[in-house]
Design a protein around this motif. Structure first.
Motif, PDB file in Angstrom:
ATOM      1  N   THR A   6       0.839  -1.200   0.000  1.00  0.00           N
ATOM      2  CA  THR A   6       0.000   0.000   0.000  1.00  0.00           C
ATOM      3  C   THR A   6       0.871   1.246   0.000  1.00  0.00           C
ATOM      4  OG1 THR A   6      -1.597  -1.232   1.321  1.00  0.00           O
ATOM      5  CG2 THR A   6      -1.939   1.123   1.161  1.00  0.00           C
TER       6      THR A   6
ATOM      7  N   TYR B 149      -3.907   5.174  -0.253  1.00  0.00           N
ATOM      8  CA  TYR B 149      -4.819   5.384  -1.376  1.00  0.00           C
ATOM      9  C   TYR B 149      -4.536   4.478  -2.566  1.00  0.00           C
ATOM     10  CZ  TYR B 149      -1.546   7.931  -4.447  1.00  0.00           C
ATOM     11  OH  TYR B 149      -0.517   8.270  -5.291  1.00  0.00           O
TER      12      TYR B 149
ATOM     13  N   TYR C 135      -5.383  -0.804  -7.564  1.00  0.00           N
ATOM     14  CA  TYR C 135      -6.548   0.055  -7.327  1.00  0.00           C
ATOM     15  C   TYR C 135      -6.078   1.356  -6.696  1.00  0.00           C
ATOM     16  CZ  TYR C 135     -10.915   1.915  -5.550  1.00  0.00           C
ATOM     17  OH  TYR C 135     -11.977   2.742  -5.300  1.00  0.00           O
ATOM     18  N   GLN C 136      -6.704   2.445  -7.082  1.00  0.00           N
ATOM     19  CA  GLN C 136      -6.439   3.758  -6.488  1.00  0.00           C
ATOM     20  C   GLN C 136      -7.750   4.353  -5.998  1.00  0.00           C
ATOM     21  OE1 GLN C 136      -3.614   6.505  -8.273  1.00  0.00           O
ATOM     22  NE2 GLN C 136      -5.114   8.181  -8.102  1.00  0.00           N
ATOM     23  N   GLU C 137      -7.763   4.785  -4.727  1.00  0.00           N
ATOM     24  CA  GLU C 137      -8.947   5.404  -4.133  1.00  0.00           C
ATOM     25  C   GLU C 137      -8.750   6.920  -4.114  1.00  0.00           C
ATOM     26  OE1 GLU C 137     -12.239   6.541  -2.973  1.00  0.00           O
ATOM     27  OE2 GLU C 137     -12.014   4.377  -3.259  1.00  0.00           O
TER      28      GLU C 137
ATOM     29  N   TRP D   4     -10.425   5.383   3.382  1.00  0.00           N
ATOM     30  CA  TRP D   4      -9.187   4.680   3.720  1.00  0.00           C
ATOM     31  C   TRP D   4      -9.131   3.396   2.902  1.00  0.00           C
ATOM     32  CZ3 TRP D   4      -5.696   5.987   7.798  1.00  0.00           C
ATOM     33  CH2 TRP D   4      -4.746   5.004   8.147  1.00  0.00           C
ATOM     34  N   LEU D   5      -7.946   3.008   2.453  1.00  0.00           N
ATOM     35  CA  LEU D   5      -7.782   1.815   1.628  1.00  0.00           C
ATOM     36  C   LEU D   5      -6.833   0.834   2.288  1.00  0.00           C
ATOM     37  CD1 LEU D   5      -8.049   0.285  -1.123  1.00  0.00           C
ATOM     38  CD2 LEU D   5      -6.125   1.685  -1.930  1.00  0.00           C
TER      39      LEU D   5
ATOM     40  N   LEU E  21      -9.789  -6.094  -1.188  1.00  0.00           N
ATOM     41  CA  LEU E  21      -9.536  -4.674  -0.938  1.00  0.00           C
ATOM     42  C   LEU E  21     -10.650  -4.123  -0.064  1.00  0.00           C
ATOM     43  CD1 LEU E  21      -8.512  -3.397  -4.487  1.00  0.00           C
ATOM     44  CD2 LEU E  21      -7.076  -4.355  -2.700  1.00  0.00           C
TER      45      LEU E  21
ATOM     46  N   ILE F  88     -12.220  -0.651   1.422  1.00  0.00           N
ATOM     47  CA  ILE F  88     -12.252   0.796   1.229  1.00  0.00           C
ATOM     48  C   ILE F  88     -13.352   1.320   2.145  1.00  0.00           C
ATOM     49  CG2 ILE F  88     -12.539   2.652  -0.460  1.00  0.00           C
ATOM     50  CD1 ILE F  88     -12.294   0.084  -2.526  1.00  0.00           C
TER      51      ILE F  88
ATOM     52  N   SER G 250     -18.702   1.488   3.663  1.00  0.00           N
ATOM     53  CA  SER G 250     -17.501   0.892   3.100  1.00  0.00           C
ATOM     54  C   SER G 250     -17.804   0.216   1.769  1.00  0.00           C
ATOM     55  CB  SER G 250     -16.891  -0.109   4.094  1.00  0.00           C
ATOM     56  OG  SER G 250     -17.836  -1.120   4.413  1.00  0.00           O
TER      57      SER G 250
END
Length: 758
Positions: A233, A242, A260-262, A268-269, A282, A284, A290
């Motif tokens: 991460t 993220y 993956y990108q948040e 929060w990832l 994953l 999130i 969530s």
């Protein structure tokens, strides 16, 4: 700002009321550092706040560093007379701790993994030894007999923290992983205390490090099941995790794939492998809703799939697994722990095919139904059983049930391992998917940590079996019989009953003479669960009655308990703590003039709030890494983790009501002209969760406003992070500093007759 509280944070003791010491007098001849005032205006919703100390945020400024060093020098002068007491408490902690020790080996695949500690060394040593497969499941999952200080044949050292830390100002491991075949070991190291880690990978067959080195990662690493990739991460500029990335071993780091990108700054990832290691899972989310996304490992072309969209505003966790049906065939199922029409959460089972339908049309089978009295914390699976974590009557418990018939009328009744104490904590400490046992951790206020293996129920043994693997030794003549823990209840002004855990030495009499300490946290739905603490004994042995206040904002009494202490109900947290203090003052156990308060991180915000609300009720306050300037932090989304806090406190940027409410309680902005008690703010220069600048500004404001003569000091660890310094001996000395400050302030410096090390 979110953190697991320092469980051993609280306690102090009396000698005689007339013997309250002379720290304040000793400060009369000393001059505390006075920071210059530089006008800085912050305007929101038509309100302007003038902050004269915001310039202290310039971490790279030599003037700021010099000021912080001057603060340390001042506190050393003011508290110098406490050094013998600090040394005594340190020696008590050390004397009760078996310094050469080891953890109970934990099996993963074909190896037993464990850690050793060695007398005189700061850090643990991670080791392993091969496991045997004899065909007897329970025997094969019985840990090998490992002795402290004795190497066993075939033992391998994976990582010696003492070697890694040599010459470094700080050392912490933020995650480790081993490939399924046991050949590669990955570990992430922080040498600054800022929670940015460097990932290394070791070939355990040769002992050599691979050239693959990945800088600036966050907590947590995992290998893919085939061992060709490693997942990690990354945080953004505001310290929010993220991105989840994948590194193919032997390739340039610049080629690493973003799985993956948040982009939502309030989310929060994180990630983990599913229990059966068939999926990357994953997570999130925030505190209110969530989203879980799954990536199959058995299909190279598979894309991420979403279990429930965040747009549904469901707070949940999901675990995919294969469930065997009555015909012996296995099919994909997902077990979901969720709050859909269930404020305290429940557990459901769903066929993935249902997820293609609108949520309202999906069929979910109930596994654990909702209860107003039981909070469901989470659920996981082994190859044979569902493991559920619940909280009932404030106590964390574990229940298991077989997978046979799960979600149908034929579902098995849950089985709960039985313990014989009223106030305890039991939680799952890890298990292998194929194991016939699960590892449990157990502790109570006066029972040292125990490790159990719970043999999962079978038709031949339907109740399962608890096997004690270890109780952590406590040296120095410790006896649990010397101490008492009771559950008491304070009553808030609105009639709410607030649970308290009251700890004391058995020789304390209810004669209004003892000293008292109240500890609290009260945020993020975190519960202050019963737990043993060696350092705490030093306060109890000096006659301090130690009260843990389970105030609103925590999770002890279910989701409502949390929701009644957050956002526009946050002040309940502070008034509950004052009500807990009033209970102690009126209990007959203590002299009301000899009560101190202690809290850290969000509990440090609590300390600042009660210092403003009721300074006259406390002889001393210790605020550890205190979040005392939350409005400034949360108003600036560029600051570390700030946007993530909106779901806890509200969003003062967009909501004027939230802004006004927060401004009415934030410690720094509500310092006023009053006689403050002795206050110690304890912080770290490299803390990335609560920046050092918050206590630095707060201390200046307190000194400027107080009408009293009590000293207000700041102790700053220049090489530490949110949890302080990294070595165990250094951490013991930090705890001794906090407790000596409290004990000295309460006149509780002498051991009770017969108490202490034997």
């Amino acid at each position: 700002m979110t953190q697991t509280p320092l469980q051993d944070s609280a306690s102090s003791s009396p000698d005689s009321a007339a013997a309250i010491p002379t720290a304040a007098a000793s400060a009369d001849s000393l001059r505390p550092p006075v920071a210059k005032k530089v006008r800085h205006e912050r305007t929101h919703h038509g309100d302007t706040f003038v902050d004269n100390y915001e310039w202290l945020r310039e971490k790279e400024s030599a003037e700021v560093v010099d000021h912080l060093k001057a603060e340390n020098a001042y506190q050393e002068e003011v508290t110098g007379h406490q050094e013998p007491l600090r040394e005594a408490i340190f020696q008590e902690i050390k004397g009760r701790t078996q310094e050469t020790d080891l953890s109970v080996p934990n099996r993963k695949d074909g190896w037993w993994y464990f850690s050793r500690s060695v007398e005189g060394k700061e850090y643990g040593i991670q080791c392993r030894v091969r496991a045997q497969d004899t065909g007897n499941p329970v025997a094969d999952w019985t840990p090998p007999a490992v002795e402290a200080g004795v190497e066993i044949p075939g033992e391998e050292v994976l990582l010696d923290g003492n070697v890694e830390a040599e010459g470094k100002p700080f050392f912490s491991v933020g995650g480790s992983a081993v490939t399924v075949d046991g050949n590669l070991y990955a570990y992430a190291v922080d040498n600054a205390g800022d929670e940015r880690f460097t990932l290394h990978i070791k070939d355990l067959r040769t002992g050599e490090l691979l050239p693959d080195v990945i800088e600036n990662i966050f907590y947590g690493v995992s290998f893919s099941p085939d061992g060709t990739r490693i997942f990690y991460t990354v945080v953004d500029d505001s310290w929010r995790p993220y991105q989840v990335k994948s590194h193919v071993l032997g390739t340039p780091v610049t080629d690493d794939e973003v799985i993956y990108q948040e982009d939502d700054a309030a989310m929060w990832l994180g990630f983990e492998l599913s229990s059966d290691r068939r999926h990357l899972v994953l997570g999130i989310g925030c505190s209110e809703y969530s989203e879980t996304r799954l990536l199959r490992f058995d299909d190279p072309t598979a894309a991420l799939t979403t279990v429930i969209s965040r747009n549904e505003r469901v707070l949940y966790e999901a675990e995919p697994f294969l469930l065997e049906g009555p015909d012996g065939e296995k099919s994909e199922r997902i077990v979901i722990t969720h709050n859909r029409n269930a404020v305290n959460s429940m557990v459901s089972l769903v066929d993935p095919a249902e997820l293609t339908k609108p949520l309202a049309e999906q069929h979910w089978s109930t596994v654990v139904e909702h209860s107003d009295d039981v909070r469901v914390n989470g659920a996981g699976v082994t190859s044979t059983h569902l493991i559920v974590s619940i909280r009932k009557d404030t106590i964390e418990r574990v229940q298991v049930m077989g997978l046979t018939g799960l979600g149908t009328p034929a579902q098995e009744a849950p089985v709960e391992p039985a313990f014989d104490e009223e106030l305890y904590t039991a939680g799952v400490g890890g298990s292998d998917y194929e194991a016939p046992v699960i590892r449990l951790g157990y502790t109570s206020y006066f029972t040292p940590s125990r490790v159990y293996d719970f043999v999962l129920p079978t038709p031949a043994q339907p109740a399962g079996e608890l096997l004690l693997r270890k109780e952590s030794p406590v040296l120095g003549g410790y006896s649990a019989a010397d101490y008492v823990a009771t559950r008491e209840w304070a009553v808030a002004a609105d009639g709410t009953r607030i649970p308290l855990s009251v700890l004391r030495h058995k020789s304390i009499k209810q004669d209004l003479t003892a000293a008292g300490l109240v500890y609290g946290y009260g945020s993020y739905e975190l519960s202050m669960d019963p737990g043993f603490g060696i350092a705490r004994l030093s306060l109890l042995d000096r006659g301090v009655v130690f009260v843990i206040a389970h105030i609103r904002g925590g999770g002890e009494l279910g989701r409502h308990w949390y929701e009644d202490g957050k956002k526009l109900a946050k002040k309940n947290t502070f008034t509950d703590f004052v009500d807990a203090t009033d209970w102690l003052a009126g209990s007959g156990w203590v002299d009301p003039s000899r009560i101190a308060a202690l809290g850290g991180s969000a509990g440090g915000l609590l300390m600042g709030a009660v210092a403003n609300l009721a300074p006259e009720k406390y002889a001393a306050i210790v605020a550890q890494v205190p979040f005392v300037d939350p409005l400034t932090s949360i108003l600036d989304p560029e600051l570390p983790l700030s946007a993530l806090e909106w779901e806890e406190w509200g969003n003062p940027i967009t909501d004027p009501e939230v802004y006004a409410y927060m401004k009415s309680y934030t410690p720094y902005e509500n310092v006023h002209s009053v006689a403050y008690p002795r206050i110690a703010a304890v912080t770290s220069f490299n803390d990335t969760r609560v920046l050092y600048v918050e206590p630095a500004k707060w201390v200046q404001a307190l000194r400027s406003a107080t009408t009293g003569a009590e000293p207000i000091v700041m102790k700053i660890e220049m090489d530490g992070g949110h949890g302080g310094a990294s070595g165990r001996y250094v951490q013991w000395r930090e705890r001794a500093w906090d407790y000596a400050f409290i004990a000295d302030s309460l006149g509780a410096v002498e051991l009770l007759p017969g108490a202490g090390l034997k």
